[in-house]
Design a protein around this motif. Structure first.
Motif, PDB file in Angstrom:
ATOM      1  N   PRO A 267       0.836  -1.205   0.000  1.00  0.00           N
ATOM      2  CA  PRO A 267       0.000   0.000   0.000  1.00  0.00           C
ATOM      3  C   PRO A 267       0.872   1.256   0.000  1.00  0.00           C
ATOM      4  O   PRO A 267       2.021   1.233   0.428  1.00  0.00           O
ATOM      5  N   SER A 268       0.318   2.366  -0.491  1.00  0.00           N
ATOM      6  CA  SER A 268       1.059   3.627  -0.516  1.00  0.00           C
ATOM      7  C   SER A 268       0.076   4.792  -0.471  1.00  0.00           C
ATOM      8  O   SER A 268      -1.116   4.633  -0.741  1.00  0.00           O
ATOM      9  N   GLY A 269       0.578   5.951  -0.097  1.00  0.00           N
ATOM     10  CA  GLY A 269      -0.232   7.157  -0.122  1.00  0.00           C
ATOM     11  C   GLY A 269      -1.235   7.288   1.002  1.00  0.00           C
ATOM     12  O   GLY A 269      -2.205   8.042   0.885  1.00  0.00           O
ATOM     13  N   TYR A 270      -1.032   6.594   2.107  1.00  0.00           N
ATOM     14  CA  TYR A 270      -1.957   6.663   3.239  1.00  0.00           C
ATOM     15  C   TYR A 270      -1.295   7.417   4.397  1.00  0.00           C
ATOM     16  O   TYR A 270      -0.066   7.533   4.468  1.00  0.00           O
ATOM     17  N   ARG A 271      -2.124   7.887   5.326  1.00  0.00           N
ATOM     18  CA  ARG A 271      -1.602   8.536   6.522  1.00  0.00           C
ATOM     19  C   ARG A 271      -1.324   7.499   7.609  1.00  0.00           C
ATOM     20  O   ARG A 271      -2.121   6.576   7.823  1.00  0.00           O
ATOM     21  N   PHE A 272      -0.218   7.692   8.299  1.00  0.00           N
ATOM     22  CA  PHE A 272       0.159   6.729   9.331  1.00  0.00           C
ATOM     23  C   PHE A 272      -0.894   6.648  10.435  1.00  0.00           C
ATOM     24  O   PHE A 272      -1.174   5.565  10.967  1.00  0.00           O
ATOM     25  N   GLY A 273      -1.501   7.778  10.755  1.00  0.00           N
ATOM     26  CA  GLY A 273      -2.538   7.762  11.783  1.00  0.00           C
ATOM     27  C   GLY A 273      -3.696   6.868  11.422  1.00  0.00           C
ATOM     28  O   GLY A 273      -4.260   6.168  12.283  1.00  0.00           O
ATOM     29  N   ASP A 274      -4.076   6.859  10.145  1.00  0.00           N
ATOM     30  CA  ASP A 274      -5.165   5.988   9.692  1.00  0.00           C
ATOM     31  C   ASP A 274      -4.737   4.523   9.747  1.00  0.00           C
ATOM     32  O   ASP A 274      -5.542   3.644  10.058  1.00  0.00           O
ATOM     33  N   TYR A 275      -3.453   4.282   9.461  1.00  0.00           N
ATOM     34  CA  TYR A 275      -2.954   2.904   9.562  1.00  0.00           C
ATOM     35  C   TYR A 275      -3.025   2.422  11.012  1.00  0.00           C
ATOM     36  O   TYR A 275      -3.380   1.269  11.283  1.00  0.00           O
ATOM     37  N   LEU A 276      -2.688   3.317  11.954  1.00  0.00           N
ATOM     38  CA  LEU A 276      -2.734   2.934  13.364  1.00  0.00           C
ATOM     39  C   LEU A 276      -4.150   2.572  13.812  1.00  0.00           C
ATOM     40  O   LEU A 276      -4.335   1.677  14.645  1.00  0.00           O
ATOM     41  N   LYS A 277      -5.153   3.283  13.272  1.00  0.00           N
ATOM     42  CA  LYS A 277      -6.544   2.964  13.612  1.00  0.00           C
ATOM     43  C   LYS A 277      -6.877   1.541  13.159  1.00  0.00           C
ATOM     44  O   LYS A 277      -7.507   0.768  13.883  1.00  0.00           O
ATOM     45  N   LEU A 278      -6.447   1.204  11.953  1.00  0.00           N
ATOM     46  CA  LEU A 278      -6.674  -0.146  11.446  1.00  0.00           C
ATOM     47  C   LEU A 278      -5.873  -1.166  12.251  1.00  0.00           C
ATOM     48  O   LEU A 278      -6.363  -2.250  12.587  1.00  0.00           O
ATOM     49  N   TYR A 279      -4.654  -0.814  12.590  1.00  0.00           N
ATOM     50  CA  TYR A 279      -3.767  -1.703  13.341  1.00  0.00           C
ATOM     51  C   TYR A 279      -4.349  -2.046  14.711  1.00  0.00           C
ATOM     52  O   TYR A 279      -4.212  -3.179  15.199  1.00  0.00           O
ATOM     53  N   SER A 280      -5.026  -1.059  15.314  1.00  0.00           N
ATOM     54  CA  SER A 280      -5.547  -1.275  16.659  1.00  0.00           C
ATOM     55  C   SER A 280      -6.578  -2.386  16.718  1.00  0.00           C
ATOM     56  O   SER A 280      -6.782  -3.009  17.755  1.00  0.00           O
ATOM     57  N   THR A 281      -7.241  -2.651  15.634  1.00  0.00           N
ATOM     58  CA  THR A 281      -8.270  -3.694  15.598  1.00  0.00           C
ATOM     59  C   THR A 281      -7.771  -4.989  14.948  1.00  0.00           C
ATOM     60  O   THR A 281      -8.480  -5.989  14.927  1.00  0.00           O
ATOM     61  N   THR A 282      -6.544  -4.959  14.428  1.00  0.00           N
ATOM     62  CA  THR A 282      -6.028  -6.144  13.718  1.00  0.00           C
ATOM     63  C   THR A 282      -4.629  -6.531  14.173  1.00  0.00           C
ATOM     64  O   THR A 282      -3.970  -7.344  13.527  1.00  0.00           O
ATOM     65  N   LYS A 283      -4.177  -5.966  15.284  1.00  0.00           N
ATOM     66  CA  LYS A 283      -2.790  -6.145  15.738  1.00  0.00           C
ATOM     67  C   LYS A 283      -2.393  -7.605  15.837  1.00  0.00           C
ATOM     68  O   LYS A 283      -1.263  -7.987  15.490  1.00  0.00           O
ATOM     69  N   PHE A 284      -3.276  -8.440  16.323  1.00  0.00           N
ATOM     70  CA  PHE A 284      -2.916  -9.831  16.586  1.00  0.00           C
ATOM     71  C   PHE A 284      -3.341 -10.770  15.452  1.00  0.00           C
ATOM     72  O   PHE A 284      -3.417 -11.982  15.624  1.00  0.00           O
ATOM     73  N   LEU A 285      -3.606 -10.187  14.298  1.00  0.00           N
ATOM     74  CA  LEU A 285      -3.928 -10.962  13.089  1.00  0.00           C
ATOM     75  C   LEU A 285      -2.758 -10.865  12.111  1.00  0.00           C
ATOM     76  O   LEU A 285      -1.833 -10.066  12.289  1.00  0.00           O
ATOM     77  N   ASP A 286      -2.795 -11.657  11.046  1.00  0.00           N
ATOM     78  CA  ASP A 286      -1.746 -11.600  10.036  1.00  0.00           C
ATOM     79  C   ASP A 286      -1.677 -10.213   9.419  1.00  0.00           C
ATOM     80  O   ASP A 286      -2.713  -9.554   9.210  1.00  0.00           O
ATOM     81  N   LYS A 287      -0.471  -9.773   9.081  1.00  0.00           N
ATOM     82  CA  LYS A 287      -0.310  -8.410   8.566  1.00  0.00           C
ATOM     83  C   LYS A 287      -0.734  -8.273   7.101  1.00  0.00           C
ATOM     84  O   LYS A 287      -1.108  -7.176   6.662  1.00  0.00           O
ATOM     85  N   GLU A 288      -0.696  -9.380   6.319  1.00  0.00           N
ATOM     86  CA  GLU A 288      -0.987  -9.273   4.894  1.00  0.00           C
ATOM     87  C   GLU A 288      -2.397  -8.747   4.628  1.00  0.00           C
ATOM     88  O   GLU A 288      -2.576  -7.849   3.781  1.00  0.00           O
ATOM     89  N   PRO A 289      -3.456  -9.272   5.307  1.00  0.00           N
ATOM     90  CA  PRO A 289      -4.786  -8.690   5.098  1.00  0.00           C
ATOM     91  C   PRO A 289      -4.848  -7.216   5.516  1.00  0.00           C
ATOM     92  O   PRO A 289      -5.579  -6.431   4.907  1.00  0.00           O
ATOM     93  N   ARG A 290      -4.069  -6.853   6.539  1.00  0.00           N
ATOM     94  CA  ARG A 290      -4.043  -5.455   6.965  1.00  0.00           C
ATOM     95  C   ARG A 290      -3.437  -4.572   5.869  1.00  0.00           C
ATOM     96  O   ARG A 290      -3.927  -3.484   5.577  1.00  0.00           O
ATOM     97  N   PHE A 291      -2.350  -5.057   5.253  1.00  0.00           N
ATOM     98  CA  PHE A 291      -1.757  -4.299   4.140  1.00  0.00           C
ATOM     99  C   PHE A 291      -2.757  -4.150   2.999  1.00  0.00           C
ATOM    100  O   PHE A 291      -2.856  -3.100   2.371  1.00  0.00           O
TER     101      PHE A 291
END
Length: 302
Positions: A267-291
């Motif tokens: 992924p590219s062109g996103y804000r890190f803050g928005d990524y953190l919001k997504l990360y907070s709900t998917t932290k303990f899941l695989d990273k590939e679906p998060r990307f």
């Protein structure tokens, strides 16, 4: 290090997963491999080699040894701007020009057409297996290569004649292949093909029992976003005999627009803050679906 061998017969049984893993590693680490039990008529393959050798002996051999390059061998040091080969190229798809090759026999035309029809099925199957390993739709490579008239298919027929002083010339200089998937019917006795792996030249053995040798080209490296890299290779001139090479290229059409498969891009062109919001709900899941989900982020909104 042994060249990977992909047993196509194992793709329909309990060894399928292991075979697919071998194929994926071969594409990622080697950029080349052998295929056994490929389904192509081996008597037909043998006939292709016999007829091509006969065509060389009757129409190309004498002319090659009378060329200025051959005459200049031993007089000018290492020859760096020419290859010790004699070749002709046949287009099969979308148009066939085999009947335009000078002095080619009707039997060789018909035999080559029959061989290519079978080989094309293998190329398409191989492209589907590569798509599966890359996590792409089954027909992604074929569709990406198609343009307006479908993928381009052509064959470089080459003989690397016996060379009296192989230290002074390459059979074929170092290069990568420009296209997609290359399927090689090669000599079963005379070696010469070498691939660069991990900084060392690896000699590819002659193909026993008419296995098909495969390597991947530049366009597959682009389409796979660098996962399947095209590898530098060359042919060494040989003193002990002439080497036959029938290399068929499954390539993009001239008007095909090539780019990395979107699914394989980070992924590219996103804000890190928005990524953190997504990360907070998917932290303990695989990273590939998060990307993959991050690719939908745009202008700071999710």
């Amino acid at each position: 290090m042994e060249l990977p061998v992909i047993d196509f017969a194992a793709l329909n049984g309990e060894k399928r997963s292991k075979t697919m893993a071998i194929l994926n590693e071969a594409c990622e680490k080697w950029g080349c491999f052998q295929i056994d039990n490929h389904g192509i008529d081996k008597e037909l393959m043998e006939k292709v080699k016999q007829l091509v050798t006969g065509h060389y002996d009757e129409n190309l051999k004498e002319k090659f040894y009378e060329s200025e390059m051959v005459k200049s061998l031993n007089t000018n040091g290492f020859i760096s701007d020419s290859d010790w080969e004699t070749t002709f190229f046949i287009w099969h798809r979308p148009n066939n020009n085999i009947n335009e090759i000078p002095n080619i026999s009707k039997e060789l035309c018909e035999t080559m057409d029959e061989y290519i029809a079978q080989l094309l099925k293998l190329a398409e199957t191989l492209s589907e297996l590569m798509c599966e390993n890359l996590g792409l739709d089954q027909n992604h490579i074929k569709q990406a290569f198609s343009g307006t008239k479908g993928p381009t298919v052509g064959t470089k027929v080459a003989v690397y004649p016996q060379c009296p002083n192989p230290d002074l010339v390459r059979g074929l200089r170092e290069h990568t292949d420009a296209g997609g998937i290359i399927l090689l019917l090669q000599d079963h006795q005379v070696p010469g093909l070498e691939f660069l792996k991990d900084g060392q030249w690896q000699r590819i053995p002659p193909s026993k029992n008419n296995t098909i040798f495969v390597n991947t080209g530049d366009q597959l490296e682009v389409l796979s976003n660098g996962r399947y890299k095209s590898k530098v290779h060359r042919v060494i001139a040989e003193k002990q005999g002439s080497r036959l090479s029938v290399a068929t290229f499954y390539n993009p059409a001239g008007d095909a627009v090539i780019s990395p498969a979107p699914k394989l891009l980070y992924p590219s062109g996103y804000r890190f803050g928005d990524y953190l919001k997504l990360y907070s709900t998917t932290k303990f899941l695989d990273k590939e679906p998060r990307f993959e989900s991050t690719k939908t982020l745009a202008n700071g909104h999710y």
